[in-house]
Design a protein around this motif. Structure first.
Motif, PDB file in Angstrom:
ATOM      1  N   ASP A 165      43.851  44.284  61.100  1.00 38.09           N
ATOM      2  CA  ASP A 165      44.317  43.172  60.266  1.00 38.09           C
ATOM      3  C   ASP A 165      43.493  43.028  58.992  1.00 38.09           C
ATOM      4  OD1 ASP A 165      46.377  42.392  62.045  1.00 38.09           O
ATOM      5  OD2 ASP A 165      44.901  41.389  63.318  1.00 38.09           O
ATOM      6  N   ASP A 166      42.921  44.145  58.520  1.00 41.47           N
ATOM      7  CA  ASP A 166      42.226  44.174  57.224  1.00 41.47           C
ATOM      8  C   ASP A 166      41.076  43.177  57.140  1.00 41.47           C
ATOM      9  OD1 ASP A 166      43.887  46.199  56.072  1.00 41.47           O
ATOM     10  OD2 ASP A 166      45.446  44.698  55.801  1.00 41.47           O
ATOM     11  N   GLY A 167      40.263  43.142  58.199  1.00 37.36           N
ATOM     12  CA  GLY A 167      39.170  42.173  58.253  1.00 37.36           C
ATOM     13  C   GLY A 167      38.189  42.276  57.102  1.00 37.36           C
ATOM     14  N   ILE A 168      37.901  43.497  56.638  1.00 40.13           N
ATOM     15  CA  ILE A 168      37.005  43.646  55.492  1.00 40.13           C
ATOM     16  C   ILE A 168      37.645  43.069  54.244  1.00 40.13           C
ATOM     17  CG2 ILE A 168      35.997  45.355  53.917  1.00 40.13           C
ATOM     18  CD1 ILE A 168      35.259  47.032  56.309  1.00 40.13           C
ATOM     19  N   ALA A 169      38.917  43.357  54.040  1.00 44.33           N
ATOM     20  CA  ALA A 169      39.624  42.851  52.857  1.00 44.33           C
ATOM     21  C   ALA A 169      39.651  41.330  52.847  1.00 44.33           C
ATOM     22  CB  ALA A 169      41.048  43.405  52.815  1.00 44.33           C
ATOM     23  N   VAL A 170      39.815  40.714  54.012  1.00 45.38           N
ATOM     24  CA  VAL A 170      39.850  39.250  54.091  1.00 45.38           C
ATOM     25  C   VAL A 170      38.575  38.653  53.491  1.00 45.38           C
ATOM     26  CG1 VAL A 170      39.783  37.293  55.687  1.00 45.38           C
ATOM     27  CG2 VAL A 170      41.424  39.144  56.066  1.00 45.38           C
ATOM     28  N   ILE A 206      27.898  46.772  49.332  1.00 46.60           N
ATOM     29  CA  ILE A 206      28.832  46.535  50.436  1.00 46.60           C
ATOM     30  C   ILE A 206      28.714  47.716  51.389  1.00 46.60           C
ATOM     31  CG2 ILE A 206      31.238  46.208  51.088  1.00 46.60           C
ATOM     32  CD1 ILE A 206      31.678  45.345  48.087  1.00 46.60           C
ATOM     33  N   ALA A 207      28.148  47.492  52.563  1.00 47.50           N
ATOM     34  CA  ALA A 207      27.938  48.553  53.544  1.00 47.50           C
ATOM     35  C   ALA A 207      28.981  48.425  54.650  1.00 47.50           C
ATOM     36  CB  ALA A 207      26.532  48.469  54.129  1.00 47.50           C
ATOM     37  N   VAL A 244      40.923  46.204  47.398  1.00 43.69           N
ATOM     38  CA  VAL A 244      39.842  45.234  47.215  1.00 43.69           C
ATOM     39  C   VAL A 244      38.498  45.942  47.045  1.00 43.69           C
ATOM     40  CG1 VAL A 244      39.254  44.829  49.649  1.00 43.69           C
ATOM     41  CG2 VAL A 244      38.986  42.986  47.983  1.00 43.69           C
ATOM     42  N   LEU A 245      38.324  47.095  47.656  1.00 40.84           N
ATOM     43  CA  LEU A 245      37.101  47.864  47.416  1.00 40.84           C
ATOM     44  C   LEU A 245      37.058  48.356  45.973  1.00 40.84           C
ATOM     45  CD1 LEU A 245      36.782  49.891  50.745  1.00 40.84           C
ATOM     46  CD2 LEU A 245      35.148  48.200  49.866  1.00 40.84           C
ATOM     47  N   GLU A 246      38.195  48.773  45.453  1.00 42.69           N
ATOM     48  CA  GLU A 246      38.254  49.180  44.053  1.00 42.69           C
ATOM     49  C   GLU A 246      37.946  48.010  43.133  1.00 42.69           C
ATOM     50  OE1 GLU A 246      42.155  50.835  43.728  1.00 42.69           O
ATOM     51  OE2 GLU A 246      41.557  52.809  44.533  1.00 42.69           O
ATOM     52  N   ARG A 247      38.430  46.817  43.487  1.00 36.98           N
ATOM     53  CA  ARG A 247      38.165  45.618  42.694  1.00 36.98           C
ATOM     54  C   ARG A 247      36.672  45.277  42.715  1.00 36.98           C
ATOM     55  NH1 ARG A 247      40.880  40.593  45.133  1.00 36.98           N
ATOM     56  NH2 ARG A 247      42.635  42.061  45.072  1.00 36.98           N
ATOM     57  N   ALA A 248      36.057  45.408  43.892  1.00 34.81           N
ATOM     58  CA  ALA A 248      34.634  45.101  44.015  1.00 34.81           C
ATOM     59  C   ALA A 248      33.781  46.086  43.213  1.00 34.81           C
ATOM     60  CB  ALA A 248      34.220  45.119  45.487  1.00 34.81           C
ATOM     61  N   THR A 249      34.122  47.357  43.276  1.00 28.65           N
ATOM     62  CA  THR A 249      33.341  48.343  42.522  1.00 28.65           C
ATOM     63  C   THR A 249      33.573  48.187  41.020  1.00 28.65           C
ATOM     64  OG1 THR A 249      35.080  49.995  42.893  1.00 28.65           O
ATOM     65  CG2 THR A 249      33.228  49.999  44.414  1.00 28.65           C
ATOM     66  N   ALA A 250      34.782  47.803  40.638  1.00 30.44           N
ATOM     67  CA  ALA A 250      35.042  47.556  39.220  1.00 30.44           C
ATOM     68  C   ALA A 250      34.216  46.376  38.717  1.00 30.44           C
ATOM     69  CB  ALA A 250      36.530  47.296  38.994  1.00 30.44           C
ATOM     70  N   ALA A 251      33.920  45.443  39.622  1.00 29.52           N
ATOM     71  CA  ALA A 251      33.109  44.281  39.251  1.00 29.52           C
ATOM     72  C   ALA A 251      31.620  44.611  39.208  1.00 29.52           C
ATOM     73  CB  ALA A 251      33.358  43.141  40.237  1.00 29.52           C
ATOM     74  N   GLY A 252      31.260  45.813  39.666  1.00 31.63           N
ATOM     75  CA  GLY A 252      29.867  46.222  39.599  1.00 31.63           C
ATOM     76  C   GLY A 252      29.175  46.423  40.927  1.00 31.63           C
ATOM     77  N   ALA A 305      29.619  36.396  35.764  1.00 32.69           N
ATOM     78  CA  ALA A 305      28.913  35.733  36.852  1.00 32.69           C
ATOM     79  C   ALA A 305      28.181  36.770  37.697  1.00 32.69           C
ATOM     80  CB  ALA A 305      29.897  34.951  37.717  1.00 32.69           C
ATOM     81  N   PRO A 306      27.006  36.436  38.231  1.00 34.05           N
ATOM     82  CA  PRO A 306      26.289  37.393  39.079  1.00 34.05           C
ATOM     83  C   PRO A 306      27.072  37.677  40.351  1.00 34.05           C
ATOM     84  CG  PRO A 306      25.276  35.218  39.176  1.00 34.05           C
ATOM     85  CD  PRO A 306      26.291  35.161  38.084  1.00 34.05           C
ATOM     86  N   LEU A 307      26.949  38.909  40.857  1.00 32.43           N
ATOM     87  CA  LEU A 307      27.642  39.291  42.079  1.00 32.43           C
ATOM     88  C   LEU A 307      27.011  38.597  43.276  1.00 32.43           C
ATOM     89  CD1 LEU A 307      27.972  43.152  41.560  1.00 32.43           C
ATOM     90  CD2 LEU A 307      29.782  41.440  41.321  1.00 32.43           C
ATOM     91  N   ALA A 308      27.882  38.144  44.186  1.00 31.79           N
ATOM     92  CA  ALA A 308      27.368  37.577  45.424  1.00 31.79           C
ATOM     93  C   ALA A 308      26.644  38.654  46.227  1.00 31.79           C
ATOM     94  CB  ALA A 308      28.516  36.987  46.236  1.00 31.79           C
ATOM     95  N   TYR A 309      27.235  39.853  46.268  1.00 38.00           N
ATOM     96  CA  TYR A 309      26.629  40.997  46.955  1.00 38.00           C
ATOM     97  C   TYR A 309      26.844  42.235  46.097  1.00 38.00           C
ATOM     98  CZ  TYR A 309      26.482  37.818  50.891  1.00 38.00           C
ATOM     99  OH  TYR A 309      26.229  36.731  51.685  1.00 38.00           O
ATOM    100  N   ALA A 310      25.753  42.904  45.777  1.00 43.08           N
ATOM    101  CA  ALA A 310      25.840  44.090  44.943  1.00 43.08           C
ATOM    102  C   ALA A 310      26.039  45.354  45.760  1.00 43.08           C
ATOM    103  CB  ALA A 310      24.573  44.232  44.099  1.00 43.08           C
TER     104      ALA A 310
END
Length: 268
Positions: free
Chosen positions: A256-261, A10-11, A32-40, A3-8
Motif C-alpha cells: 500500500d505504498d507505505g514509504i510514499a505515504v 532517505i534510507a 515521490v522518491l524522484e520528487r524528494a531527490t529533486a528537492a535535494g 526551506a530546509p529539508l526535514a530529512y536529507a
C-alpha cells in the motif's frame, strides 16, 4: 530561499519495504522518491541483498549513486560498478558456526553470498531460496560453498520458525558472527559487528550527511540497528513486531505504498 529539508537522507530497505511482493516498485513510490531527490534529498538503498542482486533494482530506480548491500557488509557505487567498502565472513568461522548450530537443532540448510560485484549466490542440496526471483547456483555439497570469499551465510531449518532458528543461532554462535533475520525464511550469519547501521553510517560519511538528517524505512529485525542509528525510523504495517517496537512511526504496508505515504507528507 528554499526551506530546509526535514530529512536529507532517505534510507530504504527493499524487500517488504520499498518493493511490492512481486519485486516491483510502484509508480507512486518512484514518483515521490524522484520528487524528494529533486528537492535535494539523497535516497540510499540499504538492503540485505548482495551488490550483484541489488544492481538490477538500482537500474530500475535510475540510481547511479551509493547503495548499502549485504546487510551492511558492502557499500556499492552503482555508477562505477565497484565496491567502496567490503567485509567478508571468514569461511572457517562460518563452517564452525554452522556446526555449532547443527549441534543444537540438527541439520540446517545453507547458502552463501559470495563477495564482489559479480559474486554468486550458492545453495547446498536441500536449501530452498526464499526469494524465487533471485538467481542462485546449486552446488553438490556443503564444502563447495567455501570455494570463494563470502559476505554472509543464509540458513533455513525444516521445522523451526525464523524466530526460533535465529534465537538458537545467536546462542550457539556467540562471538563468531552476527546473526540477523531479514525476511521470511532468511536467517543469516554475517561478519561480527557488521549491521545495516555499519554500512549506512559509512555511506552517510561518504555523502557528507549526518544521522540527525536521516529517515529510515524497514520491515524486519535486521533493520533495528539502522533505526537506532537514524533520526527517525518508520516501520511498515507488515513489519516484524520487534521492529515495530523500536520504530518512531508505523506506516501502511509495502503493498500500500507505505514509504510514499510518509514521503508525500514530507516532500509535498
Amino acid at each position: 530561499m528554499a526551506a530546509p529539508l526535514a530529512y536529507a537522507l532517505i534510507a530504504t530497505d527493499l524487500d517488504g519495504t520499498l518493493l511490492r511482493g512481486d519485486d516491483t516498485l510502484s509508480d507512486r513510490s518512484k514518483a515521490v522518491l524522484e520528487r524528494a531527490t529533486a528537492a535535494g534529498a539523497q535516497h540510499l538503498v540499504v538492503t540485505g541483498r548482495p551488490a550483484p542482486r541489488t544492481r538490477p533494482l538500482l537500474d530500475d530506480l535510475g540510481s547511479r549513486g551509493l547503495a548499502v548491500c549485504g546487510q551492511g557488509a558492502q557499500v556499492y557505487d552503482a555508477g562505477a560498478d565497484r565496491l567502496l567498502f567490503s567485509v567478508t565472513l571468514d569461511r572457517e568461522l562460518a563452517e564452525t558456526a554452522l556446526g555449532k548450530i547443527e549441534a543444537e537443532v540438527g541439520q540446517v540448510y545453507a547458502a552463501v553470498d559470495q563477495d564482489g560485484v559479480d559474486g554468486l549466490t550458492l545453495i547446498e542440496p536441500g536449501y530452498l531460496m526464499p526469494h524465487p526471483t533471485l538467481p542462485a547456483v546449486r552446488v553438490e555439497r556443503r564444502d563447495d560453498l567455501w570455494c570463494e570469499p563470502i559476505s554472509k551465510v543464509l540458513l533455513r531449518h525444516h521445522a523451526l520458525s525464523d524466530d526460533e532458528l535465529a534465537a538458537v543461532a545467536r546462542e550457539a554462535v556467540g562471538s563468531l558472527a552476527t546473526v540477523t533475520m531479514s525476511g521470511p525464511g532468511t536467517v543469516e550469519l554475517q561478519p561480527l559487528g557488521v549491521t545495516k547501521a555499519t554500512g549506512l553510517a559509512l555511506a552517510a560519511e561518504y555523502l557528507g550527511l549526518a544521522r540527525t538528517s536521516t529517515i529510515a524505512f524497514g520491515d524486519m529485525p535486521n533493520d533495528i540497528p539502522m533505526f537506532r542509528w537514524a533520526a527517525h525510523g518508520v516501520a511498515m504495517a507488515n513489519a516484524h513486531p520487534e521492529l515495530k517496537a523500536v520504530a518512531d512511526e508505523v506506516t501502511t504496508s509495502n503493498e500500500d505504498d507505505g514509504i510514499a505515504v510518509v514521503l508525500e507528507r514530507l516532500f509535498s
